[in-house]
Design a protein around this motif. Structure first.
Motif, mmCIF file in Angstrom:
data_model
loop_
_atom_site.group_PDB
_atom_site.id
_atom_site.type_symbol
_atom_site.label_atom_id
_atom_site.label_comp_id
_atom_site.label_asym_id
_atom_site.label_seq_id
_atom_site.Cartn_x
_atom_site.Cartn_y
_atom_site.Cartn_z
ATOM 1 N N THR A 59 0.807 -1.216 0.000
ATOM 2 C CA THR A 59 0.000 0.000 0.000
ATOM 3 C C THR A 59 0.845 1.273 0.000
ATOM 4 O OG1 THR A 59 -0.236 -0.238 2.409
ATOM 5 C CG2 THR A 59 -2.056 -1.015 1.038
ATOM 6 N N GLY A 60 2.176 1.103 -0.059
ATOM 7 C CA GLY A 60 3.047 2.253 -0.257
ATOM 8 C C GLY A 60 3.572 2.924 0.990
ATOM 9 N N TYR A 61 3.236 2.401 2.163
ATOM 10 C CA TYR A 61 3.711 3.036 3.402
ATOM 11 C C TYR A 61 5.105 2.549 3.789
ATOM 12 C CZ TYR A 61 -1.023 4.805 3.808
ATOM 13 O OH TYR A 61 -2.208 5.452 3.560
ATOM 14 N N GLY A 62 5.460 1.361 3.359
ATOM 15 C CA GLY A 62 6.813 0.872 3.559
ATOM 16 C C GLY A 62 7.174 0.642 5.012
ATOM 17 N N THR A 63 8.417 0.946 5.352
ATOM 18 C CA THR A 63 8.928 0.688 6.699
ATOM 19 C C THR A 63 9.031 1.959 7.535
ATOM 20 O OG1 THR A 63 11.228 0.917 5.964
ATOM 21 C CG2 THR A 63 10.249 -1.282 5.858
ATOM 22 N N ARG A 64 8.672 3.095 6.974
ATOM 23 C CA ARG A 64 8.740 4.346 7.732
ATOM 24 C C ARG A 64 7.359 4.665 8.313
ATOM 25 N NH1 ARG A 64 13.346 8.327 5.214
ATOM 26 N NH2 ARG A 64 14.968 6.723 5.080
ATOM 27 N N THR A 65 7.000 3.885 9.333
ATOM 28 C CA THR A 65 5.691 3.993 9.940
ATOM 29 C C THR A 65 5.827 3.997 11.459
ATOM 30 O OG1 THR A 65 5.343 1.600 10.006
ATOM 31 C CG2 THR A 65 4.644 2.759 8.002
ATOM 32 N N ALA A 66 4.727 4.295 12.138
ATOM 33 C CA ALA A 66 4.747 4.310 13.591
ATOM 34 C C ALA A 66 3.362 4.035 14.149
ATOM 35 C CB ALA A 66 5.253 5.654 14.120
ATOM 36 N N VAL A 164 -5.068 9.543 -4.189
ATOM 37 C CA VAL A 164 -5.769 8.898 -3.081
ATOM 38 C C VAL A 164 -6.406 7.603 -3.567
ATOM 39 C CG1 VAL A 164 -7.636 9.180 -1.390
ATOM 40 C CG2 VAL A 164 -6.196 11.139 -2.018
ATOM 41 N N ARG A 165 -6.410 6.567 -2.699
ATOM 42 C CA ARG A 165 -6.948 5.254 -3.071
ATOM 43 C C ARG A 165 -8.173 4.909 -2.223
ATOM 44 N NH1 ARG A 165 -1.404 3.346 -2.109
ATOM 45 N NH2 ARG A 165 -0.148 3.881 -3.933
ATOM 46 N N PHE A 166 -9.094 4.182 -2.842
ATOM 47 C CA PHE A 166 -10.322 3.752 -2.179
ATOM 48 C C PHE A 166 -10.455 2.240 -2.317
ATOM 49 C CE2 PHE A 166 -10.749 8.069 -3.596
ATOM 50 C CZ PHE A 166 -11.391 8.730 -2.560
ATOM 51 N N PHE A 247 -16.795 -5.980 -4.136
ATOM 52 C CA PHE A 247 -16.171 -5.866 -2.821
ATOM 53 C C PHE A 247 -14.768 -6.478 -2.853
ATOM 54 C CE2 PHE A 247 -20.741 -5.793 -1.682
ATOM 55 C CZ PHE A 247 -20.769 -4.562 -1.033
ATOM 56 N N GLY A 248 -13.839 -5.808 -2.203
ATOM 57 C CA GLY A 248 -12.457 -6.274 -2.163
ATOM 58 C C GLY A 248 -11.553 -5.582 -3.155
ATOM 59 N N GLN A 249 -12.114 -4.728 -4.010
ATOM 60 C CA GLN A 249 -11.308 -4.050 -5.020
ATOM 61 C C GLN A 249 -10.809 -2.694 -4.523
ATOM 62 O OE1 GLN A 249 -14.134 -4.094 -8.393
ATOM 63 N NE2 GLN A 249 -12.707 -5.464 -9.442
ATOM 64 N N THR A 250 -9.660 -2.277 -5.084
ATOM 65 C CA THR A 250 -9.085 -0.972 -4.780
ATOM 66 C C THR A 250 -9.058 -0.124 -6.043
ATOM 67 O OG1 THR A 250 -7.708 -1.843 -2.994
ATOM 68 C CG2 THR A 250 -7.021 0.251 -3.979
ATOM 69 N N PHE A 251 -9.393 1.139 -5.890
ATOM 70 C CA PHE A 251 -9.433 2.056 -7.031
ATOM 71 C C PHE A 251 -8.558 3.270 -6.720
ATOM 72 C CE2 PHE A 251 -13.279 -0.408 -6.819
ATOM 73 C CZ PHE A 251 -13.392 -0.912 -8.117
ATOM 74 N N SER A 252 -7.619 3.547 -7.618
ATOM 75 C CA SER A 252 -6.673 4.639 -7.434
ATOM 76 C C SER A 252 -7.112 5.854 -8.244
ATOM 77 C CB SER A 252 -5.264 4.210 -7.869
ATOM 78 O OG SER A 252 -4.814 3.125 -7.079
ATOM 79 N N SER A 253 -7.056 7.013 -7.643
ATOM 80 C CA SER A 253 -7.386 8.245 -8.329
ATOM 81 C C SER A 253 -6.114 8.939 -8.810
ATOM 82 C CB SER A 253 -8.159 9.178 -7.385
ATOM 83 O OG SER A 253 -7.253 9.761 -6.450
ATOM 84 N N SER A 254 -6.304 10.003 -9.566
ATOM 85 C CA SER A 254 -5.158 10.843 -9.963
ATOM 86 C C SER A 254 -5.159 12.134 -9.165
ATOM 87 C CB SER A 254 -5.261 11.152 -11.465
ATOM 88 O OG SER A 254 -6.475 11.839 -11.754
ATOM 89 N N ILE A 255 -6.037 12.204 -8.158
ATOM 90 C CA ILE A 255 -6.217 13.421 -7.367
ATOM 91 C C ILE A 255 -5.527 13.262 -6.019
ATOM 92 C CG2 ILE A 255 -7.933 14.914 -6.268
ATOM 93 C CD1 ILE A 255 -9.893 14.035 -8.488
#
Length: 257
Positions: A59-66, A164-166, A247-255
């Motif tokens: 999901t793009g957050y990688g290892t720089r999380t808390a 943003v992703r939904f 249900f279960g799908q992800t949709f990516s925007s360009s916004i």
């Protein structure tokens, strides 16, 4: 005819202008806190989490999380926020790395432990502001053997790749929508949804973390979203989900924010 074309163009611009920054999110001042680490050297133990982002690699957050303590987590309203953190070298020169910083995204909750005192294991107890960071992120600013370090932090704008992703989960009459990869302030204040068969925006409620729910029957309709972040910025995502969604799908925007 020309006037109607201009009016239509202005209407379009007025609607789509929400895809651009009106005023960028500004960093906060610096605040004192403490930080520990979890999840292992590859951060595999940080997957999932109380914000609901799932696999943080994909999901793009990688290892720089808390994970945030109660004082920072705000019942999930802080999910997605970004923090620039430095080790307070003046307070602990032994375990701090001097002159370096790391920016992390809030993806999890660090629960309190009332069985332990605040200064000896109960690091995430209220009212402490504490970051339990993914180990690779923590080791950017601290020396492993230290275990816990004093830090200074500030909220900063989130810089994300893509829009943003939904992600649509749930079942009939219960749409559970995960909103992820949010830039700017990073955290979402309110969401409304509109099916293509409806003229009205319907407010959604936070179910948990970054998951928002609707109790409408929206199957077979394209879906639009209106999202407002915690700094008051609003973006429209018209028909981002097509009519044949499942249900279960992800949709990516360009916004982005």
């Amino acid at each position: 005819m020309a006037n109607s074309v201009v009016l239509a163009f202005l209407t379009l611009i007025g609607f789509s202008s929400f895809s651009f920054d009106v005023h960028a999110f500004s960093p906060s001042g610096w605040t004192k806190a403490h930080a520990t680490f979890y999840g292992g050297s590859d951060a595999s133990g940080t997957m999932g989490g109380a914000c609901g982002y799932g696999n943080l690699y994909s999901t793009g957050y990688g290892t720089r999380t808390a994970a945030l303590s109660t004082a920072l987590f705000n019942d999930g309203a802080s999910c997605g926020q970004c923090y620039k953190i430095v080790c307070d070298y003046s307070a602990d020169s032994k375990w701090c790395k001097k002159g370096v910083s790391v920016t992390v995204t809030a993806t999890n909750f660090c629960p309190p432990n009332s069985a332990l005192p605040n200064n000896d294991g109960g690091w995430c107890n209220p009212p402490l502001q504490h970051f339990d960071m993914a180990q690779p992120a923590w080791e950017k600013i601290g020396i492993y053997r230290g275990g816990i370090i004093p830090v200074l932090f500030q909220r900063v704008p989130c810089k994300k790749h893509g829009g943003v992703r939904f992600t649509i989960n749930g079942r009939d009459y219960f749409e559970l929508v995960l909103i992820s990869n949010v830039g700017g302030s990073g955290s979402v204040q309110s969401v409304s949804i509109k099916g293509s068969k409806s003229e009205n925006w319907m407010p959604m409620s936070r179910n948990w973390g970054a998951n928002w729910q609707s109790n409408q029957y929206l199957n077979g309709q394209s879906l639009s979203f209106k999202v407002t972040t915690t700094d008051g910025e609003t973006r429209f995502f018209p028909d981002i989900v097509p009519t044949n969604w499942a249900f279960g799908q992800t949709f990516s925007s360009s916004i982005q924010f």
